[in-house]
Design a protein around this motif. Structure first.
Motif, PDB file in Angstrom:
ATOM      1  N   ILE A   1      29.462  -1.408 -23.647  1.00 55.95           N
ATOM      2  CA  ILE A   1      29.590  -1.264 -25.219  1.00 55.95           C
ATOM      3  C   ILE A   1      28.097  -0.799 -25.475  1.00 55.95           C
ATOM      4  CG2 ILE A   1      31.153  -2.962 -25.522  1.00 55.95           C
ATOM      5  CD1 ILE A   1      29.124  -5.090 -26.407  1.00 55.95           C
ATOM      6  N   VAL A   2      27.917  -0.423 -26.799  1.00 58.10           N
ATOM      7  CA  VAL A   2      26.682   0.188 -27.282  1.00 58.10           C
ATOM      8  C   VAL A   2      26.330  -0.880 -28.336  1.00 58.10           C
ATOM      9  CG1 VAL A   2      25.465   1.914 -28.740  1.00 58.10           C
ATOM     10  CG2 VAL A   2      27.203   2.636 -26.506  1.00 58.10           C
ATOM     11  N   GLU A   3      25.552  -1.720 -28.316  1.00 58.23           N
ATOM     12  CA  GLU A   3      25.277  -2.618 -29.453  1.00 58.23           C
ATOM     13  C   GLU A   3      24.551  -2.042 -30.712  1.00 58.23           C
ATOM     14  OE1 GLU A   3      24.000  -2.825 -26.366  1.00 58.23           O
ATOM     15  OE2 GLU A   3      24.927  -5.032 -25.667  1.00 58.23           O
ATOM     16  N   ASN A   4      25.206  -2.574 -31.920  1.00 60.58           N
ATOM     17  CA  ASN A   4      24.497  -1.893 -33.055  1.00 60.58           C
ATOM     18  C   ASN A   4      23.339  -2.590 -33.562  1.00 60.58           C
ATOM     19  OD1 ASN A   4      25.989  -1.452 -36.311  1.00 60.58           O
ATOM     20  ND2 ASN A   4      24.597   0.063 -35.107  1.00 60.58           N
ATOM     21  N   ASP A   5      22.254  -2.452 -32.740  1.00 62.99           N
ATOM     22  CA  ASP A   5      21.222  -3.483 -32.962  1.00 62.99           C
ATOM     23  C   ASP A   5      20.018  -2.514 -33.598  1.00 62.99           C
ATOM     24  OD1 ASP A   5      20.458  -1.941 -30.784  1.00 62.99           O
ATOM     25  OD2 ASP A   5      20.220  -3.723 -29.609  1.00 62.99           O
ATOM     26  N   GLY A   6      20.189  -1.247 -33.681  1.00 60.40           N
ATOM     27  CA  GLY A   6      18.933  -0.325 -34.138  1.00 60.40           C
ATOM     28  C   GLY A   6      17.788  -0.096 -33.107  1.00 60.40           C
ATOM     29  N   ARG A   7      18.244  -0.319 -31.960  1.00 61.35           N
ATOM     30  CA  ARG A   7      17.131  -0.102 -30.841  1.00 61.35           C
ATOM     31  C   ARG A   7      17.844   0.894 -29.910  1.00 61.35           C
ATOM     32  NH1 ARG A   7      16.618  -5.859 -31.269  1.00 61.35           N
ATOM     33  NH2 ARG A   7      17.701  -6.381 -29.412  1.00 61.35           N
ATOM     34  N   TYR A   8      16.923   2.098 -29.591  1.00 64.79           N
ATOM     35  CA  TYR A   8      17.281   3.140 -28.793  1.00 64.79           C
ATOM     36  C   TYR A   8      17.069   2.736 -27.489  1.00 64.79           C
ATOM     37  CZ  TYR A   8      18.883   7.896 -28.201  1.00 64.79           C
ATOM     38  OH  TYR A   8      19.364   9.343 -27.932  1.00 64.79           O
ATOM     39  N   GLY A   9      17.904   1.898 -26.522  1.00 64.37           N
ATOM     40  CA  GLY A   9      17.604   1.652 -25.279  1.00 64.37           C
ATOM     41  C   GLY A   9      18.654   2.492 -24.374  1.00 64.37           C
ATOM     42  N   PRO A  10      18.728   2.088 -23.226  1.00 71.33           N
ATOM     43  CA  PRO A  10      19.408   2.945 -21.999  1.00 71.33           C
ATOM     44  C   PRO A  10      20.884   2.873 -22.303  1.00 71.33           C
ATOM     45  CG  PRO A  10      17.907   1.310 -21.112  1.00 71.33           C
ATOM     46  CD  PRO A  10      18.025   0.942 -22.655  1.00 71.33           C
ATOM     47  N   LYS A  11      21.623   2.050 -23.145  1.00 77.73           N
ATOM     48  CA  LYS A  11      22.973   2.252 -23.317  1.00 77.73           C
ATOM     49  C   LYS A  11      23.145   3.490 -24.367  1.00 77.73           C
ATOM     50  CE  LYS A  11      24.510  -2.329 -21.947  1.00 77.73           C
ATOM     51  NZ  LYS A  11      24.916  -3.745 -22.415  1.00 77.73           N
ATOM     52  N   THR A  12      22.170   3.159 -25.391  1.00 77.82           N
ATOM     53  CA  THR A  12      22.307   4.362 -26.545  1.00 77.82           C
ATOM     54  C   THR A  12      22.288   5.692 -25.793  1.00 77.82           C
ATOM     55  OG1 THR A  12      21.742   2.687 -28.213  1.00 77.82           O
ATOM     56  CG2 THR A  12      21.533   5.110 -28.478  1.00 77.82           C
ATOM     57  N   ALA A  13      21.188   5.879 -25.143  1.00 77.13           N
ATOM     58  CA  ALA A  13      20.717   6.866 -24.520  1.00 77.13           C
ATOM     59  C   ALA A  13      21.895   7.833 -23.761  1.00 77.13           C
ATOM     60  CB  ALA A  13      19.637   6.737 -23.544  1.00 77.13           C
ATOM     61  N   ALA A  14      22.694   6.562 -22.890  1.00 74.54           N
ATOM     62  CA  ALA A  14      23.817   7.079 -21.965  1.00 74.54           C
ATOM     63  C   ALA A  14      24.996   7.427 -22.670  1.00 74.54           C
ATOM     64  CB  ALA A  14      24.187   5.994 -20.958  1.00 74.54           C
ATOM     65  N   ALA A  15      24.989   6.925 -23.840  1.00 73.11           N
ATOM     66  CA  ALA A  15      26.282   6.963 -24.756  1.00 73.11           C
ATOM     67  C   ALA A  15      26.005   8.559 -25.506  1.00 73.11           C
ATOM     68  CB  ALA A  15      26.606   5.999 -25.758  1.00 73.11           C
ATOM     69  N   VAL A  16      24.836   8.463 -25.815  1.00 72.33           N
ATOM     70  CA  VAL A  16      24.405  10.004 -26.469  1.00 72.33           C
ATOM     71  C   VAL A  16      24.725  11.214 -25.313  1.00 72.33           C
ATOM     72  CG1 VAL A  16      22.752  11.294 -27.283  1.00 72.33           C
ATOM     73  CG2 VAL A  16      22.911   9.101 -28.076  1.00 72.33           C
ATOM     74  N   LYS A  17      24.456  10.909 -24.141  1.00 70.76           N
ATOM     75  CA  LYS A  17      24.559  11.866 -23.321  1.00 70.76           C
ATOM     76  C   LYS A  17      26.018  12.165 -22.799  1.00 70.76           C
ATOM     77  CE  LYS A  17      20.434  11.287 -20.265  1.00 70.76           C
ATOM     78  NZ  LYS A  17      20.254  10.848 -18.579  1.00 70.76           N
ATOM     79  N   ARG A  18      26.986  11.244 -22.917  1.00 71.11           N
ATOM     80  CA  ARG A  18      28.239  11.311 -22.639  1.00 71.11           C
ATOM     81  C   ARG A  18      28.933  12.207 -24.116  1.00 71.11           C
ATOM     82  NH1 ARG A  18      27.695   5.706 -21.301  1.00 71.11           N
ATOM     83  NH2 ARG A  18      27.659   5.607 -18.936  1.00 71.11           N
ATOM     84  N   PHE A  19      28.252  11.639 -25.237  1.00 73.09           N
ATOM     85  CA  PHE A  19      28.710  12.469 -26.696  1.00 73.09           C
ATOM     86  C   PHE A  19      28.426  13.926 -26.192  1.00 73.09           C
ATOM     87  CE2 PHE A  19      27.730  14.292 -30.606  1.00 73.09           C
ATOM     88  CZ  PHE A  19      28.842  14.118 -31.361  1.00 73.09           C
TER      89      PHE A  19
END
Length: 262
Positions: free
Chosen positions: A68-86
């Motif tokens: 999951i991508v936490e909605n915490d306002g911090r751009y961490g590895p999970k967010t970066a990976a999700a952006v890559k997939r998008f």
């Protein structure tokens, strides 16, 4: 005279003048959903803020298998990976940095109320035909916010299925509505974190299998009791208001999906 008409008139007049060189006219970028949200800076690992949170809502459906991508306002590895997939899913440079190209695609996908192009609040607010977001365990504001995140996950799932339509047959339910339709007392529909789906041009099993990659921690489909005609997806791991917030439950035996995720 409107700006676009005036611009054309000026160019036409200049073309009529002998010896006048005309520079290439670069069209303005297409209008986007300014009524929703506009990003002002590039985002990448280490950055934080509400702009990151807004991005996380929109890439929640690209979390990857069992994540999951936490909605915490911090751009961490999970967010970066999700952006890559998008980015990869939409043919963009997949570098995990949210910049102009990524934002342009998001603007093209979102409406002025921040919902994704192919889903709406009306669809997610089944409510037994009553409308509104009240009547559940959470505030109407929180429930509606959950529904928005659910819709962006559905948009990702739809993309993965080849942009084939997904019909939402049930979304948020008030307590009265949930009781009326015979829903479980702890149903994720009460929180705005669930949707029942019927794919129009793909199979139920295709939808159930693909849902594993798009941030859904609850999946029920063919082979699970009373789910032979639809697929249920939910985000129970992100719902901190119930007792199943840290669990992942997938069950669609006829599709080869069990609680192990395989």
């Amino acid at each position: 005279m409107r700006a676009k008409t005036l611009k054309r008139a000026v160019v036409a007049f200049a073309l009529a003048l002998p010896g006048v060189a005309i520079a290439t006219v670069v069209a303005a970028p297409p209008a986007h959903a300014d009524g929703c949200y506009t990003w002002k800076r590039n985002l990448y690992q280490g950055r934080s803020g509400d702009d990151v949170r807004q991005l996380q809502i929109r890439v929640a459906g690209w979390a990857g298998t069992r994540d999951i991508v936490e909605n915490d306002g911090r751009y961490g590895p999970k967010t970066a990976a999700a952006v890559k997939r998008f980015q990869s899913a939409y043919g963009l440079k997949a570098d995990g940095v949210a910049g102009p190209q990524t934002y342009t695609k998001l603007y093209a996908l979102q409406d002025n109320d921040c919902t994704p192009r192919h889903f709406s609040y009306q669809e997610l607010d089944a409510g037994c035909g009553r409308g509104g977001w009240s009547g559940g365990p959470l505030s109407a504001t929180k429930t509606k916010a959950n529904a928005l995140r659910t819709m962006w996950k559905l948009e990702a799932l739809r993309r993965d299925l080849g942009d084939k339509p997904l019909l939402v047959t049930s979304g948020f339910r008030s307590k009265d509505c949930n009781q009326q339709v015979g829903g479980a007392s702890d149903s994720q529909h009460l929180y705005g974190t669930a949707a029942d789906l019927v794919p129009r041009d793909s199979s139920l099993c295709d939808a159930a299998r693909a849902a594993r990659d798009h941030g859904f921690s609850g999946i029920y489909g063919p082979g699970y009791p009373d789910h032979g005609d639809h697929v249920h997806v939910d985000s129970r791991r992100e719902n901190n208001s119930d007792q199943t917030s840290n669990t992942t439950v997938w069950s669609a035996p006829n599709c080869g999906i069990g609680t192990s995720g395989d």
